[in-house]
Design a protein around this motif. Structure first.
Motif, PDB file in Angstrom:
ATOM      1  N   VAL A 172       4.347  -8.044 -11.089  1.00 22.35           N
ATOM      2  CA  VAL A 172       3.927  -6.663 -10.811  1.00 22.35           C
ATOM      3  C   VAL A 172       3.458  -5.991 -12.096  1.00 22.35           C
ATOM      4  CG1 VAL A 172       4.730  -4.376 -10.106  1.00 22.35           C
ATOM      5  CG2 VAL A 172       5.388  -6.393  -8.784  1.00 22.35           C
ATOM      6  N   THR A 173       2.275  -5.389 -12.034  1.00 26.15           N
ATOM      7  CA  THR A 173       1.705  -4.719 -13.203  1.00 26.15           C
ATOM      8  C   THR A 173       1.640  -3.198 -13.042  1.00 26.15           C
ATOM      9  OG1 THR A 173      -0.548  -4.923 -12.363  1.00 26.15           O
ATOM     10  CG2 THR A 173       0.272  -6.727 -13.725  1.00 26.15           C
ATOM     11  N   TYR A 174       1.876  -2.706 -11.818  1.00 30.12           N
ATOM     12  CA  TYR A 174       1.747  -1.263 -11.581  1.00 30.12           C
ATOM     13  C   TYR A 174       2.688  -0.846 -10.453  1.00 30.12           C
ATOM     14  CZ  TYR A 174      -0.317   3.196 -10.089  1.00 30.12           C
ATOM     15  OH  TYR A 174      -0.509   4.499  -9.732  1.00 30.12           O
ATOM     16  N   ILE A 175       3.386   0.265 -10.657  1.00 28.45           N
ATOM     17  CA  ILE A 175       4.241   0.863  -9.627  1.00 28.45           C
ATOM     18  C   ILE A 175       3.864   2.332  -9.514  1.00 28.45           C
ATOM     19  CG2 ILE A 175       6.595   1.423  -8.932  1.00 28.45           C
ATOM     20  CD1 ILE A 175       7.538  -1.012 -10.478  1.00 28.45           C
ATOM     21  N   GLY A 176       3.444   2.761  -8.338  1.00 23.34           N
ATOM     22  CA  GLY A 176       2.903   4.092  -8.144  1.00 23.34           C
ATOM     23  C   GLY A 176       3.947   5.196  -8.149  1.00 23.34           C
ATOM     24  N   PRO A 177       3.502   6.457  -8.232  1.00 19.65           N
ATOM     25  CA  PRO A 177       4.408   7.607  -8.243  1.00 19.65           C
ATOM     26  C   PRO A 177       5.270   7.642  -6.982  1.00 19.65           C
ATOM     27  CG  PRO A 177       2.140   8.280  -8.675  1.00 19.65           C
ATOM     28  CD  PRO A 177       2.086   6.854  -8.295  1.00 19.65           C
ATOM     29  N   GLY A 178       6.538   7.947  -7.136  1.00 22.98           N
ATOM     30  CA  GLY A 178       7.422   8.122  -5.992  1.00 22.98           C
ATOM     31  C   GLY A 178       7.677   6.872  -5.188  1.00 22.98           C
TER      32      GLY A 178
ATOM     33  N   LYS B  18       3.031   9.190 -17.851  1.00 22.54           N
ATOM     34  CA  LYS B  18       2.778  10.489 -17.242  1.00 22.54           C
ATOM     35  C   LYS B  18       1.457  10.479 -16.481  1.00 22.54           C
ATOM     36  CE  LYS B  18       5.350  13.450 -20.455  1.00 22.54           C
ATOM     37  NZ  LYS B  18       5.257  14.589 -21.388  1.00 22.54           N
ATOM     38  N   ASP B  19       1.437  11.184 -15.357  1.00 24.18           N
ATOM     39  CA  ASP B  19       0.197  11.330 -14.599  1.00 24.18           C
ATOM     40  C   ASP B  19       0.189  12.702 -13.917  1.00 24.18           C
ATOM     41  OD1 ASP B  19       1.723  11.167 -12.244  1.00 24.18           O
ATOM     42  OD2 ASP B  19       1.473   9.002 -12.124  1.00 24.18           O
ATOM     43  N   SER B  20      -0.808  12.944 -13.090  1.00 24.76           N
ATOM     44  CA  SER B  20      -0.958  14.262 -12.457  1.00 24.76           C
ATOM     45  C   SER B  20      -0.428  14.283 -11.024  1.00 24.76           C
ATOM     46  CB  SER B  20      -2.438  14.667 -12.461  1.00 24.76           C
ATOM     47  OG  SER B  20      -3.218  13.691 -11.774  1.00 24.76           O
ATOM     48  N   SER B  21       0.340  13.284 -10.638  1.00 21.35           N
ATOM     49  CA  SER B  21       0.845  13.222  -9.272  1.00 21.35           C
ATOM     50  C   SER B  21       1.975  14.229  -9.069  1.00 21.35           C
ATOM     51  CB  SER B  21       1.367  11.816  -8.964  1.00 21.35           C
ATOM     52  OG  SER B  21       2.556  11.563  -9.702  1.00 21.35           O
ATOM     53  N   GLU B  22       2.420  14.337  -7.839  1.00 17.53           N
ATOM     54  CA  GLU B  22       3.528  15.240  -7.507  1.00 17.53           C
ATOM     55  C   GLU B  22       4.789  14.834  -8.264  1.00 17.53           C
ATOM     56  OE1 GLU B  22       6.363  16.189  -3.632  1.00 17.53           O
ATOM     57  OE2 GLU B  22       4.329  15.418  -3.328  1.00 17.53           O
ATOM     58  N   GLU B  23       4.976  13.515  -8.442  1.00 13.28           N
ATOM     59  CA  GLU B  23       6.158  13.025  -9.155  1.00 13.28           C
ATOM     60  C   GLU B  23       6.005  13.176 -10.671  1.00 13.28           C
ATOM     61  OE1 GLU B  23       8.913  12.053  -7.447  1.00 13.28           O
ATOM     62  OE2 GLU B  23       7.706  12.778  -5.771  1.00 13.28           O
ATOM     63  N   GLY B  24       4.758  13.170 -11.144  1.00 15.83           N
ATOM     64  CA  GLY B  24       4.515  13.370 -12.573  1.00 15.83           C
ATOM     65  C   GLY B  24       4.489  12.115 -13.417  1.00 15.83           C
ATOM     66  N   PHE B  25       4.740  10.940 -12.803  1.00 21.05           N
ATOM     67  CA  PHE B  25       4.703   9.699 -13.576  1.00 21.05           C
ATOM     68  C   PHE B  25       4.588   8.489 -12.645  1.00 21.05           C
ATOM     69  CE2 PHE B  25       9.118  10.378 -12.463  1.00 21.05           C
ATOM     70  CZ  PHE B  25       9.549   9.117 -12.078  1.00 21.05           C
ATOM     71  N   HIS B  26       4.157   7.375 -13.232  1.00 19.41           N
ATOM     72  CA  HIS B  26       4.177   6.084 -12.553  1.00 19.41           C
ATOM     73  C   HIS B  26       4.607   5.046 -13.582  1.00 19.41           C
ATOM     74  CE1 HIS B  26       0.088   6.289 -14.344  1.00 19.41           C
ATOM     75  NE2 HIS B  26       0.282   5.011 -14.570  1.00 19.41           N
ATOM     76  N   TYR B  27       4.610   3.773 -13.211  1.00 18.77           N
ATOM     77  CA  TYR B  27       4.998   2.707 -14.141  1.00 18.77           C
ATOM     78  C   TYR B  27       3.844   1.714 -14.305  1.00 18.77           C
ATOM     79  CZ  TYR B  27       9.861   4.234 -13.721  1.00 18.77           C
ATOM     80  OH  TYR B  27      11.021   4.970 -13.754  1.00 18.77           O
TER      81      TYR B  27
ATOM     82  N   ASP C  69       2.383   0.514  -4.494  1.00 19.74           N
ATOM     83  CA  ASP C  69       1.704   1.810  -4.523  1.00 19.74           C
ATOM     84  C   ASP C  69       2.658   2.976  -4.270  1.00 19.74           C
ATOM     85  OD1 ASP C  69      -0.869   1.318  -5.336  1.00 19.74           O
ATOM     86  OD2 ASP C  69      -1.617   0.879  -3.333  1.00 19.74           O
ATOM     87  N   GLU C  70       2.095   4.184  -4.349  1.00 19.83           N
ATOM     88  CA  GLU C  70       2.885   5.404  -4.273  1.00 19.83           C
ATOM     89  C   GLU C  70       3.689   5.505  -2.975  1.00 19.83           C
ATOM     90  OE1 GLU C  70      -1.446   6.757  -3.363  1.00 19.83           O
ATOM     91  OE2 GLU C  70      -0.429   5.294  -4.629  1.00 19.83           O
TER      92      GLU C  70
ATOM     93  N   GLY D 236       0.798  -1.217   0.000  1.00 22.07           N
ATOM     94  CA  GLY D 236       0.000   0.000   0.000  1.00 22.07           C
ATOM     95  C   GLY D 236       0.827   1.262   0.000  1.00 22.07           C
ATOM     96  N   PRO D 237       0.181   2.434  -0.138  1.00 27.18           N
ATOM     97  CA  PRO D 237       0.884   3.714  -0.123  1.00 27.18           C
ATOM     98  C   PRO D 237       1.712   3.872   1.150  1.00 27.18           C
ATOM     99  CG  PRO D 237      -1.405   4.018  -0.783  1.00 27.18           C
ATOM    100  CD  PRO D 237      -1.275   2.604  -0.316  1.00 27.18           C
ATOM    101  N   TYR D 238       2.964   4.294   1.009  1.00 26.29           N
ATOM    102  CA  TYR D 238       3.869   4.566   2.129  1.00 26.29           C
ATOM    103  C   TYR D 238       4.110   3.338   3.020  1.00 26.29           C
ATOM    104  CZ  TYR D 238       2.801   9.435   0.913  1.00 26.29           C
ATOM    105  OH  TYR D 238       2.630  10.623   0.242  1.00 26.29           O
TER     106      TYR D 238
END
Length: 356
Positions: free
Chosen positions: A207-213, A232-241, A188-189, A165-167
């Motif tokens: 793994v199919t998704y890696i969140g921003p940061g 590219k996305d709208s997160s603070e980091e600006g991208f995910h995988y 997650d992010e 999960g996030p953090y």
């Protein structure tokens, strides 16, 4: 009953004059106190109105912090929907007991001596193991919180964990190595942000998704999957995988191979549910998938194969079946969890193999 109705109507009247928005809701009361906590109260929804409280800060000095699942306000009692993120004495907190399971956004990432997170009503869905907190959502187990103050230098993620999960591990300074679950499908992010002692991370092949940061300010050398792409996305980091898969149109199997986003796939199915193979011969199983009612042949490493009877037929990681002796076997084909708007889809089908 009349008192409850009066309290509710008072809140509704306050709502009509409130313009402040807090955490997705309309703020109607703030700077409230409950013991050593401060909290605000907001109204969520337009038609189905729900009043909830957000814990803002904790001013106490307890080593074992118990977070309430609900708090009183003006004669009513409202469910908490946010953990506090401000602590007056963060270094004193060593254990947290949750009164309710909420979306975690790293509120405890700055508690340097936190060693354990538990749930007041522990059950098969929400539980703690050695101080690490897990949550089972529709069969997909999340590792939600790994306490920052744990002294362990290595950790093996349980095999049933599908999502970090996030953090989840953010600011874990002591961890030098993490062994991943083979069933992990999502990171997650900010999951490993601030992990300054980690040496190496090899992203598991499911793994199919890696969140921003996810690896921001992390010292580890990260080995990414070759078919993961930066998006590219709208997160603070600006991208995910995200995972992209190789494919070609179903009706043109020799057409040029293209790449499609794995998370866009609507359906995965076999070319045939029954196949017959001669003894000592081989045959590769073909898989199709659909995106917006268009079918494609899938060429990817995101499928996993198992045989119910390896003495009759074996299958390798590429889906190639090898006939060993006469008989029947069932080949089970799985694809990763797809996470989209809090729902899951597990791709699984079987192919019956007859060896003659």
């Amino acid at each position: 009953m009349k008192k409850i109705v009066a309290v509710f109507m008072a809140f509704v009247l306050t709502l009509l004059s409130a313009d402040t928005v807090s955490a997705g809701g309309r703020l109607i009361s703030e700077n409230n106190t409950y013991g050593d906590f401060t909290y605000s109260v907001s109204v969520f929804g337009d038609c189905a109105i729900e009043i909830m409280a957000q814990l803002i800060s904790y001013h106490g000095e307890a080593e074992h912090l118990v977070l309430p699942g609900s708090v009183p306000c003006n004669g009513g009692k409202f469910r908490v929907n946010k953990y506090p993120s401000l602590f007056r004495f963060p270094e004193k907190i060593r254990q947290i007991t949750l009164g309710s399971v909420l979306r975690y956004q790293g509120e405890f990432a700055e508690l340097p001596n936190l060693e354990s997170v538990q749930y007041q009503k522990e059950d098969r869905k929400a539980y703690s193991r050695d101080g690490v907190f897990f949550y089972d959502f529709m069969g997909g187990v999340w590792l939600k919180i790994y306490p920052r103050g744990k002294k362990d230098t290595s950790y093996r993620i349980p095999e049933n964990v599908a999502i970090l999960g996030p953090y989840a591990f953010a600011n874990c300074k002591n961890l030098r190595s993490v062994t991943f679950s083979r069933n992990l499908t999502q990171i997650d992010e900010y999951a490993f942000s601030g992990c300054t002692s980690l040496q190496k991370i090899i992203v598991p092949k499911r793994v199919t998704y890696i969140g921003p940061g996810a690896f921001k300010d992390c010292s580890a050398c990260v080995k990414m999957l070759s078919n993961m792409k930066k998006v590219k996305d709208s997160s603070e980091e600006g991208f995910h995988y995200e995972l992209y898969v190789k494919c070609c149109p179903k009706k043109k199997p020799r057409a040029a191979i293209k790449k499609k986003r794995f998370r866009d796939i609507d359906e995965i199915s076999p070319a045939a549910k029954k196949v017959t193979i001669k003894k000592k011969k081989k045959r590769r199983l073909v898989t199709y998938f659909k995106i917006k009612n268009k079918s494609y042949t899938l060429y990817s490493d995101c499928l996993w194969y198992t045989s119910s009877n390896p003495k009759v037929a074996t299958v390798n990681d590429k889906g190639v079946v090898k006939a060993k002796k006469k008989g029947t076997a069932k080949i089970t084909v799985r694809h990763s969890w797809l996470y989209d708007y809090n729902s899951y889809a597990m791709g699984i089908y079987t192919v019956k193999v007859k060896v003659r």
